[in-house]
Write a protein that holds these residues in place. Structure first.
Motif: not given
Length: 99
Positions: A2-16, A21-25
């Motif tokens: 099986s392919s690896p489970i992708e992390p929810p978008v909430l926990f992915t990096p974001l450029q501001v 940012l290492s997450h979107r919280i």
């Protein structure tokens, strides 16, 4: 396999802007009402924001801050119109510099 489970978008990096940012919280602005009666942040404010920024790549929005005595309204809320208040906020700002 099986392919690896992708992390929810909430926990992915974001450029501001220039920040990554290492997450979107993001911590929303809160009024803690833990300043002195003269509306000066205490070491507790520095500790509070330091704890919440302990994960590199976090973004915090600090609390609403009165810029004039007539603009306030909350007891023990930190303001930013006297030299002592400005210096106390600078200490809170150093939290970012230490991460």
């Amino acid at each position: 396999m099986s392919s690896p489970i992708e992390p929810p978008v909430l926990f992915t990096p974001l450029q501001v802007g220039q920040l990554t940012l290492s997450h979107r919280i993001v911590l929303a602005p809160l009024t803690r009402c833990r300043a002195t009666k003269d509306h000066v942040h205490t070491k507790l404010g520095v500790e509070y924001y330091g704890q919440r920024s302990s994960i590199p790549g976090s973004l915090l929005t600090t609390e609403a801050t009165a810029v004039h005595p007539a603009a306030g309204g909350y007891p023990n809320a930190p303001y930013i119109y006297t030299d002592r208040q400005v210096q106390a906020w600078k200490e809170v700002g150093l939290v970012r510099a230490h991460k």
